[in-house]
Design an enzyme around this catalytic site. Sequence first.
Site, mmCIF file in Angstrom:
data_model
loop_
_atom_site.group_PDB
_atom_site.id
_atom_site.type_symbol
_atom_site.label_atom_id
_atom_site.label_comp_id
_atom_site.label_asym_id
_atom_site.label_seq_id
_atom_site.Cartn_x
_atom_site.Cartn_y
_atom_site.Cartn_z
ATOM 1 N N HIS A 106 44.016 54.963 60.487
ATOM 2 C CA HIS A 106 45.226 54.733 59.687
ATOM 3 C C HIS A 106 45.206 55.523 58.381
ATOM 4 O O HIS A 106 44.171 55.688 57.732
ATOM 5 C CB HIS A 106 45.455 53.236 59.437
ATOM 6 C CG HIS A 106 44.430 52.535 58.594
ATOM 7 N ND1 HIS A 106 44.544 52.415 57.227
ATOM 8 C CD2 HIS A 106 43.292 51.877 58.928
ATOM 9 C CE1 HIS A 106 43.527 51.719 56.755
ATOM 10 N NE2 HIS A 106 42.748 51.385 57.765
ATOM 11 N N ASP A 120 38.309 53.748 53.475
ATOM 12 C CA ASP A 120 39.051 52.962 54.449
ATOM 13 C C ASP A 120 40.525 53.350 54.338
ATOM 14 O O ASP A 120 41.214 52.877 53.428
ATOM 15 C CB ASP A 120 38.837 51.472 54.164
ATOM 16 C CG ASP A 120 39.641 50.539 55.037
ATOM 17 O OD1 ASP A 120 40.233 51.005 56.022
ATOM 18 O OD2 ASP A 120 39.685 49.337 54.713
ATOM 19 N N GLU A 168 48.555 49.781 58.737
ATOM 20 C CA GLU A 168 47.420 48.957 59.155
ATOM 21 C C GLU A 168 47.041 47.934 58.093
ATOM 22 O O GLU A 168 46.680 46.793 58.416
ATOM 23 C CB GLU A 168 46.217 49.855 59.483
ATOM 24 C CG GLU A 168 45.083 49.147 60.209
ATOM 25 C CD GLU A 168 44.101 48.444 59.281
ATOM 26 O OE1 GLU A 168 43.281 47.643 59.780
ATOM 27 O OE2 GLU A 168 44.137 48.691 58.054
ATOM 28 N N GLU A 169 47.116 48.315 56.818
ATOM 29 C CA GLU A 169 46.658 47.418 55.748
ATOM 30 C C GLU A 169 47.539 46.175 55.582
ATOM 31 O O GLU A 169 47.138 45.226 54.921
ATOM 32 C CB GLU A 169 46.574 48.170 54.417
ATOM 33 C CG GLU A 169 45.482 49.235 54.355
ATOM 34 C CD GLU A 169 44.063 48.664 54.387
ATOM 35 O OE1 GLU A 169 43.919 47.427 54.472
ATOM 36 O OE2 GLU A 169 43.105 49.453 54.337
ATOM 37 N N ASP A 225 37.574 52.823 62.059
ATOM 38 C CA ASP A 225 37.830 52.164 60.778
ATOM 39 C C ASP A 225 36.522 51.983 60.029
ATOM 40 O O ASP A 225 35.459 52.341 60.518
ATOM 41 C CB ASP A 225 38.523 50.814 61.008
ATOM 42 C CG ASP A 225 39.553 50.487 59.935
ATOM 43 O OD1 ASP A 225 39.282 50.800 58.759
ATOM 44 O OD2 ASP A 225 40.608 49.924 60.258
ATOM 45 N N HIS A 239 37.235 47.688 50.452
ATOM 46 C CA HIS A 239 38.396 47.351 49.616
ATOM 47 C C HIS A 239 38.051 47.312 48.129
ATOM 48 O O HIS A 239 38.786 46.729 47.329
ATOM 49 C CB HIS A 239 39.031 46.023 50.058
ATOM 50 C CG HIS A 239 39.818 46.144 51.322
ATOM 51 N ND1 HIS A 239 40.712 45.196 51.745
ATOM 52 C CD2 HIS A 239 39.849 47.126 52.267
ATOM 53 C CE1 HIS A 239 41.266 45.581 52.895
ATOM 54 N NE2 HIS A 239 40.738 46.743 53.225
#
Length: 388
Positions: free
Chosen positions: A70, A188, A222-223, A243, A323
């Site tokens: 993504h 990510d 995606e997030e 991922d 994250h």
Amino acid sequence: MITIDETYLEETLLQLLAIPSPVGLTDEVVRYTAQRFSALGIPYELTRRGAIRATLTGKARKPARAVVAHLDTLGAMVRALKPNGRLAIVPIGHWSARFSEGARVTIFTDDGRQFRGTCLPLKTSGHAFGPEIDSQPVGWEQVEVRVDIPAEDGKALEAAGIQVGDWIAFDPQTEVTPTGYYVSRYLDDKAAVAALLTACKAVQDHGLELPVDAHPLLTITEEIGSGASAALHGDIAEMVSLDIAIAAPGQNTSEHAVTICLQDMSGPFDYHLSHKLIRLAKANAIPHRRDLFKYYRSDSAAAVEAGNDIRTALIGFGADASHGIERTHRDALHALTRLVVAYLVSDPVTPRDAQLLGSLDGFTRQIEPEELSMPNNPLPEPKEFLGV
């Protein structure tokens, strides 16, 4: 052994990281990635909103496979213009305000202007607040953005062109260390995108023959959970998500290997596809780990929840501090890229998957009959199963 263009991998990663792409503000990173496919001579199509489906032609059209990563990242949005001349914000995606504190940001306005600023806790000056600096809570209502313009109140912000609903991108703070680590926000999933593009380049550079059509997919939501719910078609029988993999206490992941995840919060991944990837890693001497992730979901979950009857698996680059300010090593990206190439040139899990529906002929097995019947525990007669 197929060589991986590590210069291309790093160049692509750094260029991706330099393009802001919080969910909903992804057009530029889509354009960049589409141009990378064009440069490789790989045809692609875009959905209405910008998800990319490329095609690597194989000897057979189906059962086709997809490999997905993504392009979207975390970010924030302006919630209010505050009376003190600062911005109240809400997150885009699921991440802690703890990792926003102190970050430099860019605010994108409707008229195309961009403003720089800093995300700060409500109480920032130790000379004014003393010990309250350390006791204030963590949360999105406890931070604000200080914009680098003269603004004593909300009207000044509005006059500058800043409005509720403007997107905010946090600086990636990217660094490449002499020891081979990549440190940045948004590894990510831009590290996986770079690995996927590099794997595609290896296929093109070496003229590798694929047994079936393969579709590199790049998603843009995606997030926020929807991810690969679009851009698939009925011929795709297998999908491998690329991922971030979580290197943390209690996990089996390493920053120096590819991780093959057997289960996340959406449930187990496909037995046969996951174990195929494990066998490919072993056969090609690719450093790998097996792991499970408790607080995690990927594009695969979105695809299955959208009603796609496909086998799914998840592989990732081992990384620390997901994250937040993430870190991985080039070893992990190299291993991930090699496993993607090995998968692309491998046979499908079963030819039967070319059909949406079929008979028992060619259906897979997880436990062989001889494993079901132990010497001291013979299989009961069929009538016992039938309740006769």
